[in-house]
Design a protein around this motif. Structure first.
Motif, mmCIF file in Angstrom:
data_model
loop_
_atom_site.group_PDB
_atom_site.id
_atom_site.type_symbol
_atom_site.label_atom_id
_atom_site.label_comp_id
_atom_site.label_asym_id
_atom_site.label_seq_id
_atom_site.Cartn_x
_atom_site.Cartn_y
_atom_site.Cartn_z
ATOM 1 N N ILE A 160 0.884 -1.158 0.000
ATOM 2 C CA ILE A 160 0.000 0.000 0.000
ATOM 3 C C ILE A 160 0.923 1.209 0.000
ATOM 4 C CG2 ILE A 160 -1.773 1.278 1.246
ATOM 5 C CD1 ILE A 160 -2.642 -1.447 2.426
ATOM 6 N N CYS A 161 0.745 2.105 -0.973
ATOM 7 C CA CYS A 161 1.684 3.215 -1.177
ATOM 8 C C CYS A 161 0.965 4.551 -1.285
ATOM 9 C CB CYS A 161 2.485 2.991 -2.463
ATOM 10 S SG CYS A 161 3.515 1.518 -2.420
ATOM 11 N N VAL A 162 1.758 5.606 -1.178
ATOM 12 C CA VAL A 162 1.330 6.985 -1.407
ATOM 13 C C VAL A 162 2.438 7.632 -2.224
ATOM 14 C CG1 VAL A 162 0.896 9.231 -0.319
ATOM 15 C CG2 VAL A 162 0.018 7.142 0.753
ATOM 16 N N ARG A 163 2.079 8.412 -3.219
ATOM 17 C CA ARG A 163 3.080 9.162 -3.978
ATOM 18 C C ARG A 163 3.287 10.498 -3.295
ATOM 19 N NH1 ARG A 163 4.715 6.261 -7.994
ATOM 20 N NH2 ARG A 163 6.113 7.815 -8.850
ATOM 21 N N VAL A 164 4.564 10.896 -3.161
ATOM 22 C CA VAL A 164 4.919 12.153 -2.505
ATOM 23 C C VAL A 164 5.844 12.952 -3.412
ATOM 24 C CG1 VAL A 164 4.701 11.132 -0.202
ATOM 25 C CG2 VAL A 164 6.952 11.245 -1.286
ATOM 26 N N CYS A 165 5.930 14.257 -3.136
ATOM 27 C CA CYS A 165 6.872 15.111 -3.846
ATOM 28 C C CYS A 165 7.455 16.112 -2.855
ATOM 29 C CB CYS A 165 6.204 15.844 -5.015
ATOM 30 S SG CYS A 165 5.024 17.118 -4.544
ATOM 31 N N ARG A 166 8.534 16.770 -3.275
ATOM 32 C CA ARG A 166 9.107 17.827 -2.442
ATOM 33 C C ARG A 166 8.104 18.967 -2.359
ATOM 34 N NH1 ARG A 166 14.294 20.156 -4.368
ATOM 35 N NH2 ARG A 166 12.999 20.512 -6.177
ATOM 36 N N GLU A 167 8.095 19.657 -1.230
ATOM 37 C CA GLU A 167 7.116 20.718 -1.042
ATOM 38 C C GLU A 167 7.266 21.837 -2.074
ATOM 39 O OE1 GLU A 167 4.964 22.069 2.788
ATOM 40 O OE2 GLU A 167 6.878 23.144 2.678
ATOM 41 N N VAL A 168 8.486 22.206 -2.420
ATOM 42 C CA VAL A 168 8.681 23.256 -3.424
ATOM 43 C C VAL A 168 8.053 22.836 -4.751
ATOM 44 C CG1 VAL A 168 10.990 22.499 -4.161
ATOM 45 C CG2 VAL A 168 10.316 24.894 -4.420
ATOM 46 N N ASP A 169 8.138 21.551 -5.109
ATOM 47 C CA ASP A 169 7.545 21.066 -6.354
ATOM 48 C C ASP A 169 6.017 21.049 -6.279
ATOM 49 O OD1 ASP A 169 10.068 20.744 -7.477
ATOM 50 O OD2 ASP A 169 10.243 18.679 -6.751
ATOM 51 N N TRP A 170 5.479 20.798 -5.083
ATOM 52 C CA TRP A 170 4.025 20.841 -4.864
ATOM 53 C C TRP A 170 3.499 22.241 -5.186
ATOM 54 C CZ3 TRP A 170 -0.272 18.122 -3.907
ATOM 55 C CH2 TRP A 170 -1.341 18.747 -3.280
ATOM 56 N N TYR A 171 4.185 23.246 -4.647
ATOM 57 C CA TYR A 171 3.751 24.624 -4.884
ATOM 58 C C TYR A 171 4.029 25.070 -6.311
ATOM 59 C CZ TYR A 171 2.546 25.188 -0.006
ATOM 60 O OH TYR A 171 1.948 25.058 1.211
ATOM 61 N N ARG A 172 5.148 24.636 -6.901
ATOM 62 C CA ARG A 172 5.445 24.982 -8.300
ATOM 63 C C ARG A 172 4.322 24.467 -9.206
ATOM 64 N NH1 ARG A 172 10.325 22.914 -8.900
ATOM 65 N NH2 ARG A 172 11.441 24.864 -8.602
ATOM 66 N N TRP A 173 3.801 23.302 -8.895
ATOM 67 C CA TRP A 173 2.697 22.713 -9.646
ATOM 68 C C TRP A 173 1.499 23.667 -9.641
ATOM 69 C CZ3 TRP A 173 0.079 17.508 -7.892
ATOM 70 C CH2 TRP A 173 -0.690 16.981 -8.930
ATOM 71 N N ALA A 174 1.242 24.314 -8.507
ATOM 72 C CA ALA A 174 0.111 25.236 -8.390
ATOM 73 C C ALA A 174 0.322 26.504 -9.201
ATOM 74 C CB ALA A 174 -0.129 25.591 -6.924
ATOM 75 N N TRP A 175 1.532 27.088 -9.155
ATOM 76 C CA TRP A 175 1.703 28.369 -9.838
ATOM 77 C C TRP A 175 2.120 28.238 -11.298
ATOM 78 C CZ3 TRP A 175 6.101 27.918 -6.283
ATOM 79 C CH2 TRP A 175 7.337 27.917 -6.909
ATOM 80 N N SER A 176 2.659 27.077 -11.700
ATOM 81 C CA SER A 176 3.114 26.967 -13.092
ATOM 82 C C SER A 176 2.384 25.889 -13.895
ATOM 83 C CB SER A 176 4.614 26.647 -13.118
ATOM 84 O OG SER A 176 4.836 25.290 -12.746
ATOM 85 N N GLY A 177 1.703 24.996 -13.199
ATOM 86 C CA GLY A 177 1.052 23.883 -13.891
ATOM 87 C C GLY A 177 1.996 22.733 -14.187
ATOM 88 N N GLN A 178 3.277 22.872 -13.823
ATOM 89 C CA GLN A 178 4.277 21.829 -14.081
ATOM 90 C C GLN A 178 4.124 20.718 -13.044
ATOM 91 O OE1 GLN A 178 8.281 23.276 -13.859
ATOM 92 N NE2 GLN A 178 9.170 21.240 -14.010
ATOM 93 N N PRO A 179 3.707 19.509 -13.475
ATOM 94 C CA PRO A 179 3.529 18.416 -12.512
ATOM 95 C C PRO A 179 4.860 18.076 -11.819
ATOM 96 C CG PRO A 179 2.594 17.838 -14.649
ATOM 97 C CD PRO A 179 3.375 19.095 -14.834
ATOM 98 N N PRO A 180 4.793 17.718 -10.552
ATOM 99 C CA PRO A 180 6.019 17.417 -9.807
ATOM 100 C C PRO A 180 6.553 16.027 -10.109
ATOM 101 C CG PRO A 180 4.124 17.074 -8.402
ATOM 102 C CD PRO A 180 3.599 17.617 -9.710
ATOM 103 N N LYS A 181 7.839 15.852 -9.879
ATOM 104 C CA LYS A 181 8.410 14.507 -9.880
ATOM 105 C C LYS A 181 7.985 13.892 -8.551
ATOM 106 C CE LYS A 181 12.379 15.549 -12.722
ATOM 107 N NZ LYS A 181 13.817 15.688 -12.821
ATOM 108 N N THR A 182 7.462 12.678 -8.610
ATOM 109 C CA THR A 182 6.962 12.045 -7.393
ATOM 110 C C THR A 182 7.725 10.767 -7.086
ATOM 111 O OG1 THR A 182 5.259 10.775 -8.561
ATOM 112 C CG2 THR A 182 4.642 12.980 -7.772
ATOM 113 N N LEU A 183 7.576 10.336 -5.866
ATOM 114 C CA LEU A 183 8.210 9.111 -5.398
ATOM 115 C C LEU A 183 7.147 8.256 -4.739
ATOM 116 C CD1 LEU A 183 10.833 7.496 -4.742
ATOM 117 C CD2 LEU A 183 10.933 8.816 -2.611
ATOM 118 N N GLU A 184 7.116 6.973 -5.097
ATOM 119 C CA GLU A 184 6.186 6.041 -4.475
ATOM 120 C C GLU A 184 6.784 5.571 -3.150
ATOM 121 O OE1 GLU A 184 3.672 2.828 -6.581
ATOM 122 O OE2 GLU A 184 5.478 1.781 -5.897
ATOM 123 N N VAL A 185 6.048 5.769 -2.053
ATOM 124 C CA VAL A 185 6.539 5.419 -0.718
ATOM 125 C C VAL A 185 5.540 4.483 -0.054
ATOM 126 C CG1 VAL A 185 7.214 6.316 1.535
ATOM 127 C CG2 VAL A 185 7.688 7.657 -0.523
#
Length: 193
Positions: A160-185
């Motif tokens: 059972i996993c959750v995908r996570v990203c760095r917080e800066v990438d989370w916010y960049r996704w909001a202001w630029s539309g650029q999806p973050p690189k994620t990691l399955e954890v």
């Protein structure tokens, strides 16, 4: 029990008055008034003095990250120093053994936040999470400043996993539309802050 179940609990979050700290730049903070309430998800800068009163510039985290990444200046409201509390990771803040539904707090200061196992959180998407080291991780350090990008799902290897990203990438996704690189954890290695 999930494969490789981690029993390690990360430290929680406590709040200390900004006036008790020296270096404020980039710190996570909460502003508010005792007895009234608190506003979080802010980042602050160094205190400034105006007309013999000390203020702290406070920005929503998304604006702070954008200003840092794009190297731009932004307008930050000035909050009186005595109304600012700074987040600090503290091993003294631990999960309670009582029911998770209700926890009474004092209105004198922002309440501490104990970590919660991601397994116990119904919806983790968008939450700040801490990744604790797994059995194969040699660093032994907690990884913070992460955001959950999905809720729990069945991973390719059956965990059972959750995908996570760095917080800066989370916010960049909001202001630029650029999806973050994620990691399955694996979910047993994640805690919600």
């Amino acid at each position: 029990m999930l494969a490789g179940g981690a029993n390690r609990t990360p430290a929680g979050i406590e709040f200390v008055p900004a006036s008790s700290l020296r270096d404020l730049r980039g710190r996570r903070a909460v502003v508010g008034l005792p007895g009234l309430g608190w506003h979080g998800d802010l980042r602050i800068d160094e205190a400034v003095v105006q007309a013999s009163r000390t203020y702290v510039p406070a920005l929503p985290e998304q604006e702070w990250y954008r200003a840092e990444v794009e190297r731009t200046e932004v307008f930050a409201p000035l909050v009186p120093l005595e109304r600012v509390w700074v987040e600090r990771v503290s091993s003294a803040v631990t999960p309670s053994d009582g029911p998770a539904d209700l926890r009474l707090v004092s209105l004198d200061a922002p309440p501490s936040r104990a970590p919660r196992r991601a397994l116990d959180v119904r919806a983790v998407t968008g939450l700040r999470v801490v990744r604790v080291p797994g059995p194969e991780d040699k660093t032994g350090k907690d990884q913070r400043d992460l955001r959950a990008v999905t809720d729990a799902y069945s991973g390719a290897e059956g965990d059972i996993c959750v995908r996570v990203c760095r917080e800066v990438d989370w916010y960049r996704w909001a202001w630029s539309g650029q999806p973050p690189k994620t990691l399955e954890v694996p979910i047993h290695l994640l805690w919600a802050e």
